[in-house]
Design a protein around this motif. Sequence first.
Motif, PDB file in Angstrom:
ATOM      1  N   ALA A  14       0.626  -1.371   0.143  1.00  0.00           N
ATOM      2  CA  ALA A  14       0.293   0.488  -0.369  1.00  0.00           C
ATOM      3  C   ALA A  14       0.729   1.412   0.261  1.00  0.00           C
ATOM      4  CB  ALA A  14      -1.165   0.269   1.063  1.00  0.00           C
ATOM      5  N   LEU A  15       2.173   0.970   0.874  1.00  0.00           N
ATOM      6  CA  LEU A  15       2.522   2.704   0.596  1.00  0.00           C
ATOM      7  C   LEU A  15       3.620   3.000  -0.465  1.00  0.00           C
ATOM      8  CD1 LEU A  15       4.237   2.230   4.434  1.00  0.00           C
ATOM      9  CD2 LEU A  15       2.155   3.410   3.830  1.00  0.00           C
ATOM     10  N   VAL A  16       3.878   1.843  -0.299  1.00  0.00           N
ATOM     11  CA  VAL A  16       4.461   1.912  -2.254  1.00  0.00           C
ATOM     12  C   VAL A  16       3.399   2.693  -3.547  1.00  0.00           C
ATOM     13  CG1 VAL A  16       5.958   0.604  -3.607  1.00  0.00           C
ATOM     14  CG2 VAL A  16       7.052   0.486  -2.143  1.00  0.00           C
ATOM     15  N   ARG A  17       2.084   1.772  -3.609  1.00  0.00           N
ATOM     16  CA  ARG A  17       1.766   2.038  -4.519  1.00  0.00           C
ATOM     17  C   ARG A  17       1.194   2.969  -4.236  1.00  0.00           C
ATOM     18  NH1 ARG A  17      -2.187  -0.799  -7.669  1.00  0.00           N
ATOM     19  NH2 ARG A  17      -3.757   0.757  -8.145  1.00  0.00           N
ATOM     20  N   TRP A  18       0.760   4.104  -2.608  1.00  0.00           N
ATOM     21  CA  TRP A  18       0.694   5.383  -2.629  1.00  0.00           C
ATOM     22  C   TRP A  18       1.692   6.458  -3.461  1.00  0.00           C
ATOM     23  CZ3 TRP A  18      -1.700   4.060   2.503  1.00  0.00           C
ATOM     24  CH2 TRP A  18      -2.886   3.461   2.402  1.00  0.00           C
ATOM     25  N   TRP A  19       3.307   6.222  -2.953  1.00  0.00           N
ATOM     26  CA  TRP A  19       4.211   6.924  -3.432  1.00  0.00           C
ATOM     27  C   TRP A  19       4.350   7.183  -4.321  1.00  0.00           C
ATOM     28  CZ3 TRP A  19       6.655  10.043   0.434  1.00  0.00           C
ATOM     29  CH2 TRP A  19       8.055  10.330  -0.505  1.00  0.00           C
ATOM     30  N   ARG A  20       4.147   5.780  -5.560  1.00  0.00           N
ATOM     31  CA  ARG A  20       4.552   5.971  -6.497  1.00  0.00           C
ATOM     32  C   ARG A  20       3.373   6.790  -7.602  1.00  0.00           C
ATOM     33  NH1 ARG A  20       6.924  -0.096  -8.782  1.00  0.00           N
ATOM     34  NH2 ARG A  20       8.939   0.301  -6.884  1.00  0.00           N
ATOM     35  N   GLY A  21       2.225   6.528  -7.016  1.00  0.00           N
ATOM     36  CA  GLY A  21       1.259   6.736  -7.281  1.00  0.00           C
ATOM     37  C   GLY A  21       1.201   8.742  -7.764  1.00  0.00           C
ATOM     38  N   GLY A  22       1.557   9.129  -6.595  1.00  0.00           N
ATOM     39  CA  GLY A  22       1.783  10.449  -5.824  1.00  0.00           C
ATOM     40  C   GLY A  22       1.055  10.779  -4.308  1.00  0.00           C
ATOM     41  N   ALA A  23       0.286  10.244  -3.801  1.00  0.00           N
ATOM     42  CA  ALA A  23      -0.222  10.687  -2.549  1.00  0.00           C
ATOM     43  C   ALA A  23       0.854  10.287  -1.944  1.00  0.00           C
ATOM     44  CB  ALA A  23      -1.158   9.431  -3.010  1.00  0.00           C
ATOM     45  N   ARG A  24       1.732  11.174  -1.190  1.00  0.00           N
ATOM     46  CA  ARG A  24       2.381  10.694  -0.741  1.00  0.00           C
ATOM     47  C   ARG A  24       2.479  11.647   0.640  1.00  0.00           C
ATOM     48  NH1 ARG A  24       8.891  12.190  -4.010  1.00  0.00           N
ATOM     49  NH2 ARG A  24       7.729  10.262  -5.681  1.00  0.00           N
ATOM     50  N   ARG A  25       1.802  12.584   0.744  1.00  0.00           N
ATOM     51  CA  ARG A  25       1.011  12.430   1.978  1.00  0.00           C
ATOM     52  C   ARG A  25       0.339  12.052   2.858  1.00  0.00           C
ATOM     53  NH1 ARG A  25      -1.555  18.591   1.544  1.00  0.00           N
ATOM     54  NH2 ARG A  25      -1.300  18.438   4.225  1.00  0.00           N
ATOM     55  N   LEU A  26      -0.070  11.070   1.802  1.00  0.00           N
ATOM     56  CA  LEU A  26      -1.230   9.692   2.424  1.00  0.00           C
ATOM     57  C   LEU A  26      -0.091   8.984   2.351  1.00  0.00           C
ATOM     58  CD1 LEU A  26      -4.318   9.153   2.413  1.00  0.00           C
ATOM     59  CD2 LEU A  26      -4.375   7.621   0.642  1.00  0.00           C
ATOM     60  N   ALA A  27       0.739   8.020   2.068  1.00  0.00           N
ATOM     61  CA  ALA A  27       1.512   7.194   2.034  1.00  0.00           C
ATOM     62  C   ALA A  27       2.223   7.694   4.074  1.00  0.00           C
ATOM     63  CB  ALA A  27       2.912   7.190   1.010  1.00  0.00           C
ATOM     64  N   ILE A  28       2.800   8.053   4.041  1.00  0.00           N
ATOM     65  CA  ILE A  28       4.019   9.429   5.325  1.00  0.00           C
ATOM     66  C   ILE A  28       3.000   9.112   6.638  1.00  0.00           C
ATOM     67  CG2 ILE A  28       5.246  11.224   6.376  1.00  0.00           C
ATOM     68  CD1 ILE A  28       5.464  12.127   3.068  1.00  0.00           C
ATOM     69  N   GLY A  29       1.623   9.947   6.268  1.00  0.00           N
ATOM     70  CA  GLY A  29       0.302   9.306   7.346  1.00  0.00           C
ATOM     71  C   GLY A  29       0.002   8.312   7.776  1.00  0.00           C
ATOM     72  N   ALA A  30       0.031   7.009   5.988  1.00  0.00           N
ATOM     73  CA  ALA A  30      -0.120   5.834   7.144  1.00  0.00           C
ATOM     74  C   ALA A  30       1.038   4.825   7.760  1.00  0.00           C
ATOM     75  CB  ALA A  30      -0.594   5.168   5.421  1.00  0.00           C
ATOM     76  N   ALA A  31       2.475   5.373   7.576  1.00  0.00           N
ATOM     77  CA  ALA A  31       3.641   5.232   7.626  1.00  0.00           C
ATOM     78  C   ALA A  31       3.402   5.245   9.123  1.00  0.00           C
ATOM     79  CB  ALA A  31       4.810   5.146   6.807  1.00  0.00           C
ATOM     80  N   GLY A  32       3.253   6.449   9.228  1.00  0.00           N
ATOM     81  CA  GLY A  32       3.443   7.361  10.786  1.00  0.00           C
ATOM     82  C   GLY A  32       2.594   6.474  11.936  1.00  0.00           C
ATOM     83  N   ALA A  33       1.529   6.754  11.214  1.00  0.00           N
ATOM     84  CA  ALA A  33      -0.121   5.945  12.080  1.00  0.00           C
ATOM     85  C   ALA A  33       0.521   4.600  12.315  1.00  0.00           C
ATOM     86  CB  ALA A  33      -1.011   5.717  11.902  1.00  0.00           C
ATOM     87  N   LEU A  34       1.289   3.584  11.395  1.00  0.00           N
ATOM     88  CA  LEU A  34       1.434   2.233  11.619  1.00  0.00           C
ATOM     89  C   LEU A  34       2.638   1.975  12.542  1.00  0.00           C
ATOM     90  CD1 LEU A  34       1.113   0.926   7.977  1.00  0.00           C
ATOM     91  CD2 LEU A  34      -0.183  -0.324   9.902  1.00  0.00           C
ATOM     92  N   ALA A  35       3.806   3.260  12.509  1.00  0.00           N
ATOM     93  CA  ALA A  35       4.871   2.728  13.257  1.00  0.00           C
ATOM     94  C   ALA A  35       4.062   2.623  14.245  1.00  0.00           C
ATOM     95  CB  ALA A  35       5.755   3.809  13.195  1.00  0.00           C
ATOM     96  N   ILE A  36       3.268   4.348  15.182  1.00  0.00           N
ATOM     97  CA  ILE A  36       2.625   3.780  16.406  1.00  0.00           C
ATOM     98  C   ILE A  36       1.487   3.094  16.830  1.00  0.00           C
ATOM     99  CG2 ILE A  36       1.406   5.356  17.451  1.00  0.00           C
ATOM    100  CD1 ILE A  36       1.450   7.977  15.859  1.00  0.00           C
TER     101      ILE A  36
END
Length: 490
Positions: free
Chosen positions: A238-260
């Motif tokens: 999911a994170l790679v798909r969003w990042w490559r698709g240009g939704a980088r803020r979404l990917a960063i936010g999701a990664a942060g939520a998963l880390a927490i």
Amino acid sequence: MSATARRPGSATTDPPVDRPTRLSRSRRTLIGVMLAVGLVGVAAALPGVWVRATYGAQTSADEPHYLLTAISLAEDQDLNLSDEFTEERYRPFHEIRLTPQGAEVGDERIVSPHDPLLPAFLAAPWRLGGWQGAKIALALVNGAVGALLVWTAVRRFGARVGTAGLIAGLFVATAPLAAYGTQVYPELPAAFAALAAVGAATGPARARSAAVVVTAIVVLPWLAIKYTPVAIVLAGYALVRWWRGGARRLAIGAAGALAIAGVAYLVAHLAWYGGVTPYAVSDFFSERGGEFSAVGTSPDAWGRSRRLIGLLVDEQFGLASWQPAWLLMIPAIAALARRRPDGWLAVVLPLGAGWLTATFVALTMHGWWFPGRQVVVVLPLAVLAVVWLAERGAVWWWSTVASGALGVFIWVWLLGEGLQERLTLIVDFASTSNPVHRAWQVALPDYLDVTTTTWMLHGMWIAIAVLLATAGWRSSNRGSGGRATLGGAA
């Protein structure tokens, strides 16, 4: 000029016609098929509520411990089972004496060595209907998996509603999905979570889709630590798909939520279990060398490699023994790998992660449970692949329907014997008198009794698997090519 023709720029005087559009009709059809398949899934699982697990108990192995934790959460809002064992609260669903699985922690505190999300989910159903209510709740989950399968196949794979409904219905109406629709294990809730993550991750990059993906991924390890590899793969996709698709803020936010969420998981487990997994409080694993001995004290990777095919074709515990249509996941994956429609990795990667975990990480393929337990979490993804394959040609469609129907016949026969108390679903399910199943088993290797015949059949099934994969690879370009994409409408 006809009566309905108009000059450019002229006003439209005819009243609007209020009739349903093609899209609204298709949506109603989709919803109707989803509901129908959901009902099939519930109906196929529900009789299992009243089939005994063993001759001395309605539930067995880990099941009563999950139920006791559900009782404790419902009544005491804690994980301490000492009072439940003292009062023998397990007697309604486990008639014989039950020994705690967890060691005493602190001041005579007994904690079950299982993650708490399944008991938390079952706490309310238990209050409403006791152990039967808890099992009925899991039957409803089987129906929900069936409905979500249809939606994902249609909206993400572009499958025809009829094909998706028929094939999804065949799989949720048979083993092992229907079996775990009443056995008290986290397998089906985990399967629903994994499927939801795939459905959301392959859709448009939106905040609500990301919320579904993150929630589903977080849920998996809280259901059982063994689902962590699948969760990690889904998160990476999911994170790679969003990042490559240009939704980088979404990917960063999701990664942060998963880390927490990961930090919260570790902190909670250290506080509740004294380790990073629930196995830290297990008497069995503490005696063998600690919580990580859950994968074995000296695992033999080469010996476990036979499970790569054995999980599918073992005489008693193989998926295909009870539902031959599972064999079609082999050509389906091969066809996906060749055609590579958008989003295909969302199916293949977590499916592979789950299969490899069951092969090399799980302590055993065989056990005190119904066949298929270790791979149920990713089986809905295999169904998606089979639906996609079925639309590549009539041969695959008819092969899926015919073999799937045979699996339904085997499951219904097994349920009938169980309801008549001629067998149980844990101790002696393999003793079914079904003549079709008995004849089919002759062609399957028995990895519980390894003989020369076992190895001959093992080699034969490896060859068959190669042939099936080759057939899927070669036929992947046939059929309705315009419907071969993933990642469709939201």
